[in-house]
Design a protein around this motif. Structure first.
Motif, PDB file in Angstrom:
ATOM      1  N   ASP A 169     -24.083  35.671 -12.493  1.00  0.00           N
ATOM      2  CA  ASP A 169     -23.836  35.705 -14.117  1.00  0.00           C
ATOM      3  C   ASP A 169     -22.749  34.803 -14.810  1.00  0.00           C
ATOM      4  O   ASP A 169     -21.832  34.299 -14.625  1.00  0.00           O
ATOM      5  CB  ASP A 169     -23.401  36.894 -14.388  1.00  0.00           C
ATOM      6  N   PRO A 170     -23.637  33.651 -15.038  1.00  0.00           N
ATOM      7  CA  PRO A 170     -22.509  32.350 -16.389  1.00  0.00           C
ATOM      8  C   PRO A 170     -22.035  33.004 -17.470  1.00  0.00           C
ATOM      9  O   PRO A 170     -21.560  32.018 -17.816  1.00  0.00           O
ATOM     10  CB  PRO A 170     -23.603  31.652 -17.070  1.00  0.00           C
ATOM     11  N   LEU A 171     -22.034  34.080 -17.833  1.00  0.00           N
ATOM     12  CA  LEU A 171     -21.175  34.030 -19.000  1.00  0.00           C
ATOM     13  C   LEU A 171     -19.547  34.178 -18.961  1.00  0.00           C
ATOM     14  O   LEU A 171     -18.674  34.452 -19.509  1.00  0.00           O
ATOM     15  CB  LEU A 171     -21.924  35.342 -19.255  1.00  0.00           C
ATOM     16  N   PRO A 172     -18.850  34.956 -17.293  1.00  0.00           N
ATOM     17  CA  PRO A 172     -17.948  34.716 -17.253  1.00  0.00           C
ATOM     18  C   PRO A 172     -17.371  33.448 -17.329  1.00  0.00           C
ATOM     19  O   PRO A 172     -16.010  33.347 -17.411  1.00  0.00           O
ATOM     20  CB  PRO A 172     -17.753  35.868 -16.323  1.00  0.00           C
ATOM     21  N   ALA A 173     -17.967  32.337 -16.714  1.00  0.00           N
ATOM     22  CA  ALA A 173     -17.253  30.773 -16.667  1.00  0.00           C
ATOM     23  C   ALA A 173     -17.670  30.736 -18.136  1.00  0.00           C
ATOM     24  O   ALA A 173     -16.819  30.010 -18.840  1.00  0.00           O
ATOM     25  CB  ALA A 173     -18.628  30.460 -16.094  1.00  0.00           C
ATOM     26  N   VAL A 174     -18.646  30.521 -18.974  1.00  0.00           N
ATOM     27  CA  VAL A 174     -18.333  30.501 -20.342  1.00  0.00           C
ATOM     28  C   VAL A 174     -17.407  31.127 -20.858  1.00  0.00           C
ATOM     29  O   VAL A 174     -16.665  30.540 -22.002  1.00  0.00           O
ATOM     30  CB  VAL A 174     -19.598  30.324 -21.287  1.00  0.00           C
ATOM     31  N   VAL A 175     -16.929  31.839 -21.046  1.00  0.00           N
ATOM     32  CA  VAL A 175     -15.647  33.019 -21.610  1.00  0.00           C
ATOM     33  C   VAL A 175     -15.063  32.139 -21.293  1.00  0.00           C
ATOM     34  O   VAL A 175     -13.716  32.151 -22.187  1.00  0.00           O
ATOM     35  CB  VAL A 175     -16.352  34.375 -21.797  1.00  0.00           C
ATOM     36  N   LYS A 176     -14.678  32.048 -19.755  1.00  0.00           N
ATOM     37  CA  LYS A 176     -12.811  31.505 -19.981  1.00  0.00           C
ATOM     38  C   LYS A 176     -13.282  29.703 -20.110  1.00  0.00           C
ATOM     39  O   LYS A 176     -12.023  29.221 -20.140  1.00  0.00           O
ATOM     40  CB  LYS A 176     -13.128  31.544 -18.136  1.00  0.00           C
ATOM     41  N   PHE A 177     -14.000  28.974 -20.200  1.00  0.00           N
ATOM     42  CA  PHE A 177     -14.331  27.594 -20.819  1.00  0.00           C
ATOM     43  C   PHE A 177     -13.501  28.045 -22.079  1.00  0.00           C
ATOM     44  O   PHE A 177     -13.117  27.381 -23.224  1.00  0.00           O
ATOM     45  CB  PHE A 177     -15.247  27.274 -20.127  1.00  0.00           C
ATOM     46  N   HIS A 178     -14.153  28.714 -22.711  1.00  0.00           N
ATOM     47  CA  HIS A 178     -14.021  29.427 -23.718  1.00  0.00           C
ATOM     48  C   HIS A 178     -12.558  29.249 -24.250  1.00  0.00           C
ATOM     49  O   HIS A 178     -11.355  28.573 -25.471  1.00  0.00           O
ATOM     50  CB  HIS A 178     -14.811  30.109 -24.798  1.00  0.00           C
ATOM     51  N   GLU A 179     -12.016  30.380 -23.326  1.00  0.00           N
ATOM     52  CA  GLU A 179     -10.870  30.660 -23.760  1.00  0.00           C
ATOM     53  C   GLU A 179      -9.299  29.348 -23.403  1.00  0.00           C
ATOM     54  O   GLU A 179      -8.889  29.176 -23.741  1.00  0.00           O
ATOM     55  CB  GLU A 179     -10.196  32.019 -22.734  1.00  0.00           C
ATOM     56  N   ASP A 180     -10.339  28.405 -22.517  1.00  0.00           N
ATOM     57  CA  ASP A 180      -9.646  27.056 -21.979  1.00  0.00           C
ATOM     58  C   ASP A 180      -9.486  26.053 -22.957  1.00  0.00           C
ATOM     59  O   ASP A 180      -8.229  25.666 -23.389  1.00  0.00           O
ATOM     60  CB  ASP A 180     -10.047  26.406 -21.059  1.00  0.00           C
ATOM     61  N   LEU A 181     -10.183  26.705 -23.870  1.00  0.00           N
ATOM     62  CA  LEU A 181     -10.344  25.633 -24.977  1.00  0.00           C
ATOM     63  C   LEU A 181      -9.537  25.619 -26.047  1.00  0.00           C
ATOM     64  O   LEU A 181      -8.761  25.133 -27.191  1.00  0.00           O
ATOM     65  CB  LEU A 181     -11.944  25.233 -25.161  1.00  0.00           C
ATOM     66  N   LYS A 182      -9.511  27.047 -26.046  1.00  0.00           N
ATOM     67  CA  LYS A 182      -9.353  27.999 -27.692  1.00  0.00           C
ATOM     68  C   LYS A 182      -7.454  27.496 -26.778  1.00  0.00           C
ATOM     69  O   LYS A 182      -6.653  27.288 -28.084  1.00  0.00           O
ATOM     70  CB  LYS A 182      -9.463  29.265 -27.569  1.00  0.00           C
ATOM     71  N   ALA A 183      -6.918  27.436 -26.224  1.00  0.00           N
ATOM     72  CA  ALA A 183      -5.811  27.480 -25.788  1.00  0.00           C
ATOM     73  C   ALA A 183      -4.805  25.619 -26.085  1.00  0.00           C
ATOM     74  O   ALA A 183      -4.010  25.734 -26.490  1.00  0.00           O
ATOM     75  CB  ALA A 183      -5.134  27.772 -24.216  1.00  0.00           C
ATOM     76  N   LEU A 184      -6.067  24.792 -25.954  1.00  0.00           N
ATOM     77  CA  LEU A 184      -6.298  23.172 -26.528  1.00  0.00           C
ATOM     78  C   LEU A 184      -6.205  23.213 -27.799  1.00  0.00           C
ATOM     79  O   LEU A 184      -6.243  22.302 -28.312  1.00  0.00           O
ATOM     80  CB  LEU A 184      -6.936  22.588 -25.203  1.00  0.00           C
ATOM     81  N   ASP A 185      -7.017  24.512 -28.314  1.00  0.00           N
ATOM     82  CA  ASP A 185      -7.264  24.513 -29.510  1.00  0.00           C
ATOM     83  C   ASP A 185      -8.063  23.313 -30.355  1.00  0.00           C
ATOM     84  O   ASP A 185      -8.532  22.632 -31.117  1.00  0.00           O
ATOM     85  CB  ASP A 185      -6.158  23.756 -30.604  1.00  0.00           C
ATOM     86  N   ILE A 186      -8.749  23.421 -28.970  1.00  0.00           N
ATOM     87  CA  ILE A 186     -11.132  23.195 -29.345  1.00  0.00           C
ATOM     88  C   ILE A 186     -11.550  23.905 -29.965  1.00  0.00           C
ATOM     89  O   ILE A 186     -11.573  24.930 -28.775  1.00  0.00           O
ATOM     90  CB  ILE A 186     -11.028  22.523 -27.951  1.00  0.00           C
ATOM     91  N   ASP A 187     -12.702  23.912 -30.223  1.00  0.00           N
ATOM     92  CA  ASP A 187     -13.677  24.894 -30.501  1.00  0.00           C
ATOM     93  C   ASP A 187     -15.142  24.529 -29.244  1.00  0.00           C
ATOM     94  O   ASP A 187     -14.819  23.309 -29.453  1.00  0.00           O
ATOM     95  CB  ASP A 187     -14.186  24.690 -32.174  1.00  0.00           C
ATOM     96  N   LEU A 188     -15.145  25.603 -29.046  1.00  0.00           N
ATOM     97  CA  LEU A 188     -16.208  25.375 -28.672  1.00  0.00           C
ATOM     98  C   LEU A 188     -17.098  25.555 -29.057  1.00  0.00           C
ATOM     99  O   LEU A 188     -17.994  27.081 -29.609  1.00  0.00           O
ATOM    100  CB  LEU A 188     -15.976  26.654 -27.137  1.00  0.00           C
ATOM    101  N   VAL A 189     -18.661  24.489 -28.987  1.00  0.00           N
ATOM    102  CA  VAL A 189     -19.822  24.883 -30.142  1.00  0.00           C
ATOM    103  C   VAL A 189     -20.912  24.920 -29.213  1.00  0.00           C
ATOM    104  O   VAL A 189     -20.949  23.892 -28.528  1.00  0.00           O
ATOM    105  CB  VAL A 189     -19.867  23.634 -30.850  1.00  0.00           C
ATOM    106  N   VAL A 190     -21.984  25.678 -28.894  1.00  0.00           N
ATOM    107  CA  VAL A 190     -22.973  25.742 -28.538  1.00  0.00           C
ATOM    108  C   VAL A 190     -23.867  26.076 -29.030  1.00  0.00           C
ATOM    109  O   VAL A 190     -24.494  26.545 -29.914  1.00  0.00           O
ATOM    110  CB  VAL A 190     -23.288  27.315 -27.373  1.00  0.00           C
ATOM    111  N   VAL A 191     -25.006  24.890 -28.764  1.00  0.00           N
ATOM    112  CA  VAL A 191     -26.205  24.689 -29.820  1.00  0.00           C
ATOM    113  C   VAL A 191     -27.355  25.036 -29.145  1.00  0.00           C
ATOM    114  O   VAL A 191     -27.994  25.103 -27.721  1.00  0.00           O
ATOM    115  CB  VAL A 191     -26.183  23.445 -29.688  1.00  0.00           C
TER     116      VAL A 191
END
Length: 97
Positions: free
Chosen positions: A75-97
């Protein structure tokens, strides 16, 4: 086994010597491009990591497998959520198109 003789030099062709010759950079650089070109143009085969598309467009096979649903049983969802959290910690927004 086959023996090729050139004057005073003899080369014994066995699977091991042939593999050694093919693994050497000068031989690989000379042989590989024409073989790949023939595979691509005549056989429409791009290798194990390449998918040949329309008009000879080349695509990376793992990407095509993912998009077409041939993703391994993960399931790729946990990896995407972790990536989103890592970016959020750096104050970067994840944009999925």
């Amino acid at each position: 086994m086959r023996v090729l003789a050139f004057g005073f030099v003899a080369i014994i062709l066995t699977p091991a010597t042939l593999q050694f010759a093919l693994d050497s950079p000068p031989v690989t650089e000379a042989v590989q491009p024409p073989v790949q070109w023939m595979q691509l143009t005549l056989g429409r085969y791009g290798g194990e990591k390449i998918v040949v598309g329309r008009d000879e467009w080349l695509f990376y096979r793992p990407d095509v497998d993912f998009i077409t649903g041939r993703w391994p049983d993960r399931d790729p969802l946990p990896a995407v959520v972790k990536f989103h959290e890592d970016l959020k910690a750096l104050d970067i927004d994840l944009v999925v198109v």
